[in-house]
Write a protein that holds these residues in place. Structure first.
Motif, PDB file in Angstrom:
ATOM      1  N   GLY A 179       0.796  -1.224   0.000  1.00 24.38           N
ATOM      2  CA  GLY A 179       0.000   0.000   0.000  1.00 24.38           C
ATOM      3  C   GLY A 179       0.829   1.274   0.000  1.00 24.38           C
ATOM      4  N   VAL A 180       2.100   1.160  -0.396  1.00 24.79           N
ATOM      5  CA  VAL A 180       3.018   2.301  -0.400  1.00 24.79           C
ATOM      6  C   VAL A 180       3.058   2.972  -1.773  1.00 24.79           C
ATOM      7  CG1 VAL A 180       5.441   2.958  -0.037  1.00 24.79           C
ATOM      8  CG2 VAL A 180       4.381   1.270   1.449  1.00 24.79           C
TER       9      VAL A 180
ATOM     10  N   LEU B  87       2.600   3.973 -14.813  1.00 28.22           N
ATOM     11  CA  LEU B  87       3.241   5.023 -14.025  1.00 28.22           C
ATOM     12  C   LEU B  87       3.132   4.661 -12.551  1.00 28.22           C
ATOM     13  CD1 LEU B  87       1.875   8.176 -15.873  1.00 28.22           C
ATOM     14  CD2 LEU B  87       4.068   7.002 -16.193  1.00 28.22           C
ATOM     15  N   VAL B  88       4.182   4.923 -11.821  1.00 26.91           N
ATOM     16  CA  VAL B  88       4.217   4.593 -10.397  1.00 26.91           C
ATOM     17  C   VAL B  88       3.915   5.854  -9.598  1.00 26.91           C
ATOM     18  CG1 VAL B  88       5.603   3.635  -8.520  1.00 26.91           C
ATOM     19  CG2 VAL B  88       5.943   2.802 -10.867  1.00 26.91           C
ATOM     20  N   GLY B  89       3.019   5.730  -8.638  1.00 26.38           N
ATOM     21  CA  GLY B  89       2.667   6.838  -7.759  1.00 26.38           C
ATOM     22  C   GLY B  89       2.873   6.451  -6.310  1.00 26.38           C
ATOM     23  N   VAL B  90       2.936   7.433  -5.459  1.00 26.40           N
ATOM     24  CA  VAL B  90       3.129   7.221  -4.024  1.00 26.40           C
ATOM     25  C   VAL B  90       1.796   7.464  -3.322  1.00 26.40           C
ATOM     26  CG1 VAL B  90       4.408   7.992  -1.985  1.00 26.40           C
ATOM     27  CG2 VAL B  90       5.537   7.960  -4.215  1.00 26.40           C
ATOM     28  N   THR B  91       1.402   6.526  -2.479  1.00 23.67           N
ATOM     29  CA  THR B  91       0.156   6.637  -1.723  1.00 23.67           C
ATOM     30  C   THR B  91       0.357   7.540  -0.501  1.00 23.67           C
ATOM     31  OG1 THR B  91       0.650   4.792  -0.250  1.00 23.67           O
ATOM     32  CG2 THR B  91      -0.425   4.247  -2.365  1.00 23.67           C
ATOM     33  N   PRO B  92      -0.732   7.912   0.180  1.00 26.34           N
ATOM     34  CA  PRO B  92      -0.565   8.668   1.432  1.00 26.34           C
ATOM     35  C   PRO B  92       0.310   7.923   2.450  1.00 26.34           C
ATOM     36  CG  PRO B  92      -2.819   8.865   0.659  1.00 26.34           C
ATOM     37  CD  PRO B  92      -2.142   7.848  -0.234  1.00 26.34           C
TER      38      PRO B  92
END
Length: 141
Positions: free
Chosen positions: A75-76, A90-95
């Motif tokens: 969940g990161v 595309l890679v994103g960062v979660t909260p």
């Protein structure tokens, strides 16, 4: 033992101590060092692909993919279709990833503060310039 050996030995000891601190900090975040590197990369380089991370880290695509997929399960990180290239995501960062990044960053600053205790700002800049120059020298080999 000549002067060059002494400097090299001191640098190796310094690198080991920094790595030990880093490993302790990264364990607090429940990540591996490779995952910490990935989190730092994707936070500081938003909307990049696994392939870009692979090149940046100089690792195989399979290794980069496994690291990212595991972090997605934690969940990161998130994966979204790349609108410019249907073959990649595309890679994103979660909260959660942002919170872990902030902790990772704080640990880095703490280590830097301890490392440079008693150094003047000028000495810190000299150290940084010399370290960059030494790294550049070795990158050319």
């Amino acid at each position: 033992m000549n002067q060059d050996d002494m400097i090299t030995r001191q640098l190796i000891q310094l690198a080991r101590r920094i790595k030990q601190r880093r490993n302790l900090h990264i364990q607090d975040l429940n990540l591996t060092t490779s995952q910490g590197d990935a989190l730092r990369y994707f936070y500081e380089h938003p909307h990049q692909t696994i392939a870009a991370f692979k090149v940046y880290q100089d690792i195989t695509h399979q290794t980069a993919r496994v690291i990212v997929q595991h972090m997605v399960r934690l969940g990161v990180l998130t994966l979204t279709p790349n609108p410019n290239d249907g073959r990649s995501k595309l890679v994103g960062v979660t909260p959660l990833g942002k919170r872990k990044y902030n902790q990772l960053d704080q640990h880095g600053w703490q280590t830097s503060t301890e490392l440079f205790a008693g150094f003047t700002p000028e000495e810190q800049q000299q150290f940084l310039a010399l370290a960059r120059r030494a790294n550049a020298n070795l990158e050319r080999k």
